[in-house]
Scaffold this motif. Structure first.
Motif, PDB file in Angstrom:
ATOM      1  N   LEU A  68       0.621  -1.320  -0.089  1.00  0.00           N
ATOM      2  CA  LEU A  68       0.102  -0.166   0.047  1.00  0.00           C
ATOM      3  C   LEU A  68       0.943   1.334   0.023  1.00  0.00           C
ATOM      4  CD1 LEU A  68      -2.914  -1.110   2.707  1.00  0.00           C
ATOM      5  CD2 LEU A  68      -2.911  -1.154  -0.060  1.00  0.00           C
ATOM      6  N   ARG A  69       1.998   1.316  -0.113  1.00  0.00           N
ATOM      7  CA  ARG A  69       3.189   2.137   0.024  1.00  0.00           C
ATOM      8  C   ARG A  69       2.765   3.107  -1.169  1.00  0.00           C
ATOM      9  NH1 ARG A  69       8.716   1.167   1.688  1.00  0.00           N
ATOM     10  NH2 ARG A  69       7.432   0.827   3.611  1.00  0.00           N
ATOM     11  N   ARG A  70       2.292   4.502  -0.849  1.00  0.00           N
ATOM     12  CA  ARG A  70       1.719   5.290  -2.108  1.00  0.00           C
ATOM     13  C   ARG A  70       1.069   4.793  -3.078  1.00  0.00           C
ATOM     14  NH1 ARG A  70       4.185   9.751  -3.027  1.00  0.00           N
ATOM     15  NH2 ARG A  70       4.571   9.481  -5.167  1.00  0.00           N
ATOM     16  N   LEU A  71      -0.092   4.133  -2.346  1.00  0.00           N
ATOM     17  CA  LEU A  71      -1.183   3.760  -3.318  1.00  0.00           C
ATOM     18  C   LEU A  71      -1.767   4.937  -4.080  1.00  0.00           C
ATOM     19  CD1 LEU A  71      -3.195   1.491  -3.928  1.00  0.00           C
ATOM     20  CD2 LEU A  71      -4.776   2.447  -1.864  1.00  0.00           C
ATOM     21  N   LYS A  72      -1.999   4.751  -5.330  1.00  0.00           N
ATOM     22  CA  LYS A  72      -2.503   5.746  -6.138  1.00  0.00           C
ATOM     23  C   LYS A  72      -4.007   5.726  -5.988  1.00  0.00           C
ATOM     24  CE  LYS A  72      -2.064   7.549 -10.887  1.00  0.00           C
ATOM     25  NZ  LYS A  72      -2.269   8.843 -10.303  1.00  0.00           N
ATOM     26  N   VAL A  73      -4.698   6.708  -5.885  1.00  0.00           N
ATOM     27  CA  VAL A  73      -6.320   6.862  -5.721  1.00  0.00           C
ATOM     28  C   VAL A  73      -6.643   7.960  -6.694  1.00  0.00           C
ATOM     29  CG1 VAL A  73      -6.059   5.833  -3.438  1.00  0.00           C
ATOM     30  CG2 VAL A  73      -5.892   8.244  -3.870  1.00  0.00           C
ATOM     31  N   ALA A  74      -8.018   7.915  -6.688  1.00  0.00           N
ATOM     32  CA  ALA A  74      -8.681   9.261  -7.557  1.00  0.00           C
ATOM     33  C   ALA A  74      -8.257  10.447  -6.895  1.00  0.00           C
ATOM     34  CB  ALA A  74     -10.300   8.802  -7.440  1.00  0.00           C
ATOM     35  N   PRO A  75      -8.014  11.209  -7.633  1.00  0.00           N
ATOM     36  CA  PRO A  75      -7.671  12.727  -7.075  1.00  0.00           C
ATOM     37  C   PRO A  75      -8.686  13.107  -5.789  1.00  0.00           C
ATOM     38  CG  PRO A  75      -7.903  12.907  -9.298  1.00  0.00           C
ATOM     39  CD  PRO A  75      -8.442  11.570  -9.140  1.00  0.00           C
ATOM     40  N   VAL A  76      -7.705  13.336  -4.676  1.00  0.00           N
ATOM     41  CA  VAL A  76      -8.293  13.522  -3.392  1.00  0.00           C
ATOM     42  C   VAL A  76      -9.192  14.952  -3.351  1.00  0.00           C
ATOM     43  CG1 VAL A  76      -7.837  14.113  -0.755  1.00  0.00           C
ATOM     44  CG2 VAL A  76      -6.629  12.312  -2.145  1.00  0.00           C
ATOM     45  N   PRO A  77     -10.392  15.048  -2.818  1.00  0.00           N
ATOM     46  CA  PRO A  77     -11.275  16.166  -2.847  1.00  0.00           C
ATOM     47  C   PRO A  77     -10.493  17.237  -1.658  1.00  0.00           C
ATOM     48  CG  PRO A  77     -12.573  14.393  -2.366  1.00  0.00           C
ATOM     49  CD  PRO A  77     -11.216  13.815  -2.565  1.00  0.00           C
ATOM     50  N   ALA A  78     -10.489  18.370  -2.190  1.00  0.00           N
ATOM     51  CA  ALA A  78      -9.768  19.378  -1.431  1.00  0.00           C
ATOM     52  C   ALA A  78      -9.888  19.375  -0.012  1.00  0.00           C
ATOM     53  CB  ALA A  78     -10.212  20.938  -2.068  1.00  0.00           C
ATOM     54  N   GLU A  79     -11.266  19.355   0.507  1.00  0.00           N
ATOM     55  CA  GLU A  79     -11.639  18.957   1.907  1.00  0.00           C
ATOM     56  C   GLU A  79     -10.758  17.926   2.512  1.00  0.00           C
ATOM     57  OE1 GLU A  79     -13.950  18.770  -0.685  1.00  0.00           O
ATOM     58  OE2 GLU A  79     -14.744  21.011  -0.576  1.00  0.00           O
ATOM     59  N   LEU A  80     -10.657  16.854   1.872  1.00  0.00           N
ATOM     60  CA  LEU A  80      -9.879  15.714   2.698  1.00  0.00           C
ATOM     61  C   LEU A  80      -8.312  15.778   2.598  1.00  0.00           C
ATOM     62  CD1 LEU A  80     -12.383  12.875   1.544  1.00  0.00           C
ATOM     63  CD2 LEU A  80     -12.253  13.989   3.773  1.00  0.00           C
ATOM     64  N   ALA A  81      -7.857  16.560   1.675  1.00  0.00           N
ATOM     65  CA  ALA A  81      -6.463  16.811   1.333  1.00  0.00           C
ATOM     66  C   ALA A  81      -5.761  16.844   2.620  1.00  0.00           C
ATOM     67  CB  ALA A  81      -6.186  17.849   0.435  1.00  0.00           C
ATOM     68  N   GLY A  82      -4.685  15.778   2.838  1.00  0.00           N
ATOM     69  CA  GLY A  82      -3.788  16.165   4.294  1.00  0.00           C
ATOM     70  C   GLY A  82      -4.496  15.482   5.306  1.00  0.00           C
ATOM     71  N   ARG A  83      -5.536  14.846   5.138  1.00  0.00           N
ATOM     72  CA  ARG A  83      -6.439  14.313   6.177  1.00  0.00           C
ATOM     73  C   ARG A  83      -5.890  12.664   6.414  1.00  0.00           C
ATOM     74  NH1 ARG A  83     -11.863  16.619   7.556  1.00  0.00           N
ATOM     75  NH2 ARG A  83     -11.340  18.679   7.424  1.00  0.00           N
ATOM     76  N   GLN A  84      -5.877  12.323   7.652  1.00  0.00           N
ATOM     77  CA  GLN A  84      -5.428  10.900   7.919  1.00  0.00           C
ATOM     78  C   GLN A  84      -6.891  10.190   7.890  1.00  0.00           C
ATOM     79  OE1 GLN A  84      -4.261   9.626  11.949  1.00  0.00           O
ATOM     80  NE2 GLN A  84      -2.366   8.988  10.785  1.00  0.00           N
ATOM     81  N   VAL A  85      -6.636   9.020   7.453  1.00  0.00           N
ATOM     82  CA  VAL A  85      -7.916   8.060   7.444  1.00  0.00           C
ATOM     83  C   VAL A  85      -7.556   6.743   7.831  1.00  0.00           C
ATOM     84  CG1 VAL A  85      -9.191   9.406   5.356  1.00  0.00           C
ATOM     85  CG2 VAL A  85      -7.641   7.247   4.901  1.00  0.00           C
ATOM     86  N   THR A  86      -8.334   6.198   8.369  1.00  0.00           N
ATOM     87  CA  THR A  86      -8.177   4.537   8.987  1.00  0.00           C
ATOM     88  C   THR A  86      -9.085   3.861   7.889  1.00  0.00           C
ATOM     89  OG1 THR A  86      -7.777   5.388  11.285  1.00  0.00           O
ATOM     90  CG2 THR A  86      -8.271   3.012  10.927  1.00  0.00           C
ATOM     91  N   LEU A  87      -8.524   2.864   7.377  1.00  0.00           N
ATOM     92  CA  LEU A  87      -9.241   1.882   6.629  1.00  0.00           C
ATOM     93  C   LEU A  87      -9.511   0.556   7.090  1.00  0.00           C
ATOM     94  CD1 LEU A  87      -7.648   2.946   3.087  1.00  0.00           C
ATOM     95  CD2 LEU A  87      -9.758   3.823   4.076  1.00  0.00           C
ATOM     96  N   THR A  88     -10.460  -0.323   7.154  1.00  0.00           N
ATOM     97  CA  THR A  88     -10.230  -1.694   7.474  1.00  0.00           C
ATOM     98  C   THR A  88     -10.413  -2.417   6.354  1.00  0.00           C
ATOM     99  OG1 THR A  88     -11.600  -1.032   9.598  1.00  0.00           O
ATOM    100  CG2 THR A  88     -11.713  -3.453   8.851  1.00  0.00           C
ATOM    101  N   LEU A  89      -9.722  -3.480   6.161  1.00  0.00           N
ATOM    102  CA  LEU A  89      -9.323  -4.057   4.754  1.00  0.00           C
ATOM    103  C   LEU A  89      -9.738  -5.438   4.925  1.00  0.00           C
ATOM    104  CD1 LEU A  89      -6.233  -2.004   3.458  1.00  0.00           C
ATOM    105  CD2 LEU A  89      -8.694  -1.518   3.000  1.00  0.00           C
ATOM    106  N   GLY A  90      -9.915  -6.218   3.923  1.00  0.00           N
ATOM    107  CA  GLY A  90     -10.078  -7.618   3.801  1.00  0.00           C
ATOM    108  C   GLY A  90     -11.496  -7.898   4.156  1.00  0.00           C
ATOM    109  N   ALA A  91     -11.726  -9.217   4.475  1.00  0.00           N
ATOM    110  CA  ALA A  91     -13.105  -9.500   4.533  1.00  0.00           C
ATOM    111  C   ALA A  91     -13.711  -9.071   5.968  1.00  0.00           C
ATOM    112  CB  ALA A  91     -12.791 -11.387   4.931  1.00  0.00           C
ATOM    113  N   GLN A  92     -14.851  -8.596   5.680  1.00  0.00           N
ATOM    114  CA  GLN A  92     -15.641  -7.633   6.565  1.00  0.00           C
ATOM    115  C   GLN A  92     -16.263  -8.734   7.447  1.00  0.00           C
ATOM    116  OE1 GLN A  92     -15.171  -4.234   7.356  1.00  0.00           O
ATOM    117  NE2 GLN A  92     -13.502  -4.281   5.725  1.00  0.00           N
ATOM    118  N   PRO A  93     -16.612  -8.752   8.710  1.00  0.00           N
ATOM    119  CA  PRO A  93     -17.409  -9.650   9.283  1.00  0.00           C
ATOM    120  C   PRO A  93     -18.920  -9.468   8.949  1.00  0.00           C
ATOM    121  CG  PRO A  93     -16.813  -7.793  10.933  1.00  0.00           C
ATOM    122  CD  PRO A  93     -15.923  -7.559   9.515  1.00  0.00           C
ATOM    123  N   ILE A  94     -19.469 -10.525   9.015  1.00  0.00           N
ATOM    124  CA  ILE A  94     -21.006 -10.563   8.789  1.00  0.00           C
ATOM    125  C   ILE A  94     -21.738 -10.278  10.191  1.00  0.00           C
ATOM    126  CG2 ILE A  94     -23.016 -11.811   8.027  1.00  0.00           C
ATOM    127  CD1 ILE A  94     -20.929 -13.397   6.037  1.00  0.00           C
TER     128      ILE A  94
END
Length: 120
Positions: free
Chosen positions: A88-114
């Motif tokens: 995930l180092r320097r993962l390329k994503v869609a252009p970040v909206p200005a309001e979210l630029a510089g913001r830290q996010v936490t992502l839960t990846l993988g199989a989501q519990p049912i």
């Protein structure tokens, strides 16, 4: 009568302003969900196997990248932890909206519990 009309007019104006505020929040949630899906796909394409099927990572949205990615919680497997961070180092994503630029996010990846609920 005029007072009632004025109160109703102000109330409808306030509700419309609240709707305008809700739209960007929904857009931001959808954007972060798309970043999460891109990160999931990157892990799958990189062949990273998660011991528990899930991992939490944090990163900073910047430009068109998720940068400074690190684990929020260890998977319990040092090799898997390093593979996640490397993939995930320097993962390329869609252009970040200005309001979210510089913001830290936490992502839960993988199989989501049912989650199931029973009706009594």
């Amino acid at each position: 009568m005029r007072t009632k009309l004025l109160v109703l007019g102000v109330a409808s104006l306030l509700l419309s302003v609240e709707g305008v505020r809700a739209a960007p929040a929904a857009f931001h949630q959808a954007y972060v969900a798309s970043v999460s899906a891109q990160a999931d796909a990157k892990l799958a394409n990189s062949g990273v196997i998660l011991p528990d099927g899930m991992v939490k990572v944090r990163g900073v949205l910047s430009g068109d990248r998720l940068q400074n990615v690190h684990l929020a919680e260890s998977t319990g497997d040092l090799a898997a932890d390093r593979a996640v961070e490397q993939a995930l180092r320097r993962l390329k994503v869609a252009p970040v909206p200005a309001e979210l630029a510089g913001r830290q996010v936490t992502l839960t990846l993988g199989a989501q519990p049912i989650v199931q609920a029973r009706t009594p």
